[in-house]
Design a protein around this motif. Sequence first.
Motif, mmCIF file in Angstrom:
data_model
loop_
_atom_site.group_PDB
_atom_site.id
_atom_site.type_symbol
_atom_site.label_atom_id
_atom_site.label_comp_id
_atom_site.label_asym_id
_atom_site.label_seq_id
_atom_site.Cartn_x
_atom_site.Cartn_y
_atom_site.Cartn_z
ATOM 1 N N ALA A 35 0.841 -1.210 0.000
ATOM 2 C CA ALA A 35 0.000 0.000 0.000
ATOM 3 C C ALA A 35 0.871 1.252 0.000
ATOM 4 C CB ALA A 35 -0.893 0.004 1.237
ATOM 5 N N ALA A 36 0.257 2.352 -0.405
ATOM 6 C CA ALA A 36 0.861 3.661 -0.164
ATOM 7 C C ALA A 36 0.512 4.019 1.276
ATOM 8 C CB ALA A 36 0.290 4.698 -1.119
ATOM 9 N N VAL A 37 1.492 4.486 2.027
ATOM 10 C CA VAL A 37 1.265 4.898 3.409
ATOM 11 C C VAL A 37 1.566 6.388 3.494
ATOM 12 C CG1 VAL A 37 2.009 4.644 5.814
ATOM 13 C CG2 VAL A 37 1.809 2.620 4.345
ATOM 14 N N VAL A 38 0.606 7.138 4.034
ATOM 15 C CA VAL A 38 0.763 8.585 4.116
ATOM 16 C C VAL A 38 0.774 9.015 5.578
ATOM 17 C CG1 VAL A 38 -0.193 10.828 3.483
ATOM 18 C CG2 VAL A 38 -0.447 8.876 1.921
ATOM 19 N N PHE A 39 1.870 9.641 5.984
ATOM 20 C CA PHE A 39 1.929 10.308 7.276
ATOM 21 C C PHE A 39 1.487 11.734 6.998
ATOM 22 C CE2 PHE A 39 5.172 7.735 9.947
ATOM 23 C CZ PHE A 39 4.683 6.542 9.455
ATOM 24 N N MET A 40 0.369 12.142 7.584
ATOM 25 C CA MET A 40 -0.185 13.459 7.262
ATOM 26 C C MET A 40 -0.341 14.328 8.501
ATOM 27 S SD MET A 40 -3.879 11.979 6.010
ATOM 28 C CE MET A 40 -4.548 13.551 5.586
ATOM 29 N N HIS A 41 -0.064 15.610 8.304
ATOM 30 C CA HIS A 41 -0.146 16.598 9.380
ATOM 31 C C HIS A 41 -1.049 17.737 8.919
ATOM 32 C CE1 HIS A 41 1.488 19.032 12.749
ATOM 33 N NE2 HIS A 41 1.174 20.011 11.928
ATOM 34 N N VAL A 42 -2.162 17.913 9.616
ATOM 35 C CA VAL A 42 -3.102 18.986 9.297
ATOM 36 C C VAL A 42 -2.708 20.210 10.121
ATOM 37 C CG1 VAL A 42 -5.521 19.671 9.212
ATOM 38 C CG2 VAL A 42 -4.903 17.270 8.858
ATOM 39 N N GLU A 43 -2.489 21.327 9.424
ATOM 40 C CA GLU A 43 -1.984 22.533 10.068
ATOM 41 C C GLU A 43 -3.100 23.524 10.414
ATOM 42 O OE1 GLU A 43 2.302 23.307 8.310
ATOM 43 O OE2 GLU A 43 0.833 22.962 6.715
ATOM 44 N N MET A 44 -2.780 24.441 11.316
ATOM 45 C CA MET A 44 -3.739 25.438 11.767
ATOM 46 C C MET A 44 -4.309 26.240 10.602
ATOM 47 S SD MET A 44 -3.241 28.517 14.567
ATOM 48 C CE MET A 44 -2.378 27.392 15.630
ATOM 49 N N GLU A 45 -3.460 26.654 9.671
ATOM 50 C CA GLU A 45 -3.925 27.465 8.540
ATOM 51 C C GLU A 45 -4.833 26.695 7.586
ATOM 52 O OE1 GLU A 45 0.526 26.538 8.087
ATOM 53 O OE2 GLU A 45 -0.812 27.228 9.663
ATOM 54 N N ASP A 46 -4.830 25.377 7.667
ATOM 55 C CA ASP A 46 -5.717 24.559 6.835
ATOM 56 C C ASP A 46 -7.178 24.766 7.214
ATOM 57 O OD1 ASP A 46 -3.432 23.561 5.644
ATOM 58 O OD2 ASP A 46 -3.426 21.710 6.816
ATOM 59 N N GLU A 47 -7.429 25.154 8.435
ATOM 60 C CA GLU A 47 -8.804 25.358 8.893
ATOM 61 C C GLU A 47 -9.488 26.476 8.107
ATOM 62 O OE1 GLU A 47 -9.519 25.297 13.128
ATOM 63 O OE2 GLU A 47 -7.740 24.064 13.464
ATOM 64 N N GLU A 48 -8.715 27.459 7.655
ATOM 65 C CA GLU A 48 -9.275 28.590 6.900
ATOM 66 C C GLU A 48 -9.354 28.306 5.404
ATOM 67 O OE1 GLU A 48 -6.822 31.919 7.871
ATOM 68 O OE2 GLU A 48 -7.332 31.823 10.006
ATOM 69 N N ILE A 73 -4.359 2.551 0.203
ATOM 70 C CA ILE A 73 -3.655 3.632 0.898
ATOM 71 C C ILE A 73 -3.963 3.579 2.389
ATOM 72 C CG2 ILE A 73 -5.496 5.331 0.539
ATOM 73 C CD1 ILE A 73 -3.263 7.420 -0.009
ATOM 74 N N VAL A 74 -2.963 3.931 3.192
ATOM 75 C CA VAL A 74 -3.113 4.032 4.641
ATOM 76 C C VAL A 74 -2.922 5.499 5.012
ATOM 77 C CG1 VAL A 74 -2.221 3.344 6.901
ATOM 78 C CG2 VAL A 74 -2.135 1.723 4.980
ATOM 79 N N LEU A 75 -3.889 6.068 5.732
ATOM 80 C CA LEU A 75 -3.791 7.443 6.211
ATOM 81 C C LEU A 75 -3.441 7.401 7.691
ATOM 82 C CD1 LEU A 75 -7.007 8.907 4.521
ATOM 83 C CD2 LEU A 75 -4.660 8.852 3.622
ATOM 84 N N HIS A 76 -2.318 8.004 8.046
ATOM 85 C CA HIS A 76 -1.836 7.994 9.427
ATOM 86 C C HIS A 76 -1.596 9.436 9.873
ATOM 87 C CE1 HIS A 76 0.343 6.825 13.023
ATOM 88 N NE2 HIS A 76 1.402 7.504 12.612
ATOM 89 N N SER A 77 -2.349 9.885 10.861
ATOM 90 C CA SER A 77 -2.146 11.223 11.408
ATOM 91 C C SER A 77 -0.794 11.258 12.110
ATOM 92 C CB SER A 77 -3.266 11.563 12.402
ATOM 93 O OG SER A 77 -3.015 12.817 12.989
ATOM 94 N N PHE A 78 0.034 12.222 11.702
ATOM 95 C CA PHE A 78 1.399 12.314 12.228
ATOM 96 C C PHE A 78 1.699 13.777 12.503
ATOM 97 C CE2 PHE A 78 6.090 12.100 11.763
ATOM 98 C CZ PHE A 78 6.348 11.063 12.642
ATOM 99 N N ALA A 79 1.398 14.213 13.706
ATOM 100 C CA ALA A 79 1.483 15.637 14.056
ATOM 101 C C ALA A 79 2.904 16.067 14.401
ATOM 102 C CB ALA A 79 0.531 15.935 15.209
ATOM 103 N N HIS A 80 3.873 15.598 13.610
ATOM 104 C CA HIS A 80 5.271 15.933 13.883
ATOM 105 C C HIS A 80 5.959 16.512 12.643
ATOM 106 C CE1 HIS A 80 4.811 13.718 17.620
ATOM 107 N NE2 HIS A 80 4.308 12.721 16.916
ATOM 108 N N LEU A 81 5.187 16.868 11.628
ATOM 109 C CA LEU A 81 5.780 17.379 10.400
ATOM 110 C C LEU A 81 5.804 18.902 10.337
ATOM 111 C CD1 LEU A 81 4.220 14.890 7.812
ATOM 112 C CD2 LEU A 81 6.536 14.867 8.767
ATOM 113 N N SER A 82 5.223 19.563 11.344
ATOM 114 C CA SER A 82 5.177 21.025 11.360
ATOM 115 C C SER A 82 4.927 21.494 12.785
ATOM 116 C CB SER A 82 4.037 21.513 10.449
ATOM 117 O OG SER A 82 3.828 22.896 10.590
#
Length: 136
Positions: A35-48, A73-82
Amino acid sequence: MKMLMFDTESFWFETFSKTLEHVEDVKKEEKIDNAAVVFMHVEMEDEERKNKVMKSALKNFKWYLNKLDKNKIVLHSFAHLSSSTSSPEFAAEMIYEIKDKLEEKNIEVYTTPFGYFSEFSIHVKGESLAKVFKEI
């Protein structure tokens, strides 16, 4: 949003510890192969700019899956990219909306439990395209 994407032979995870009090208790272990594995980080500015970020993330994930000739695909929240971090509620909402939209396109989607640290093992392929970083 920041995304670190991997082309994997296998990805194994097991929940380790709960990081958010309000999420349900989950004890989960799973192994996903090829699978494709995605470590993803949602940022504060994304809310706007939610719609723009959502559209761009979906485009990037579909592009990556197409390049890898994969449909998993695997979606993995990873709050360490920003250092910029959205609210946990918004991050979870984005991840699950992305999951739903990918599934509508007949893509097999897995998610790791949100609000947990997980132990994981990842076997990433060696090619250049096996490791891609994207910033929206």
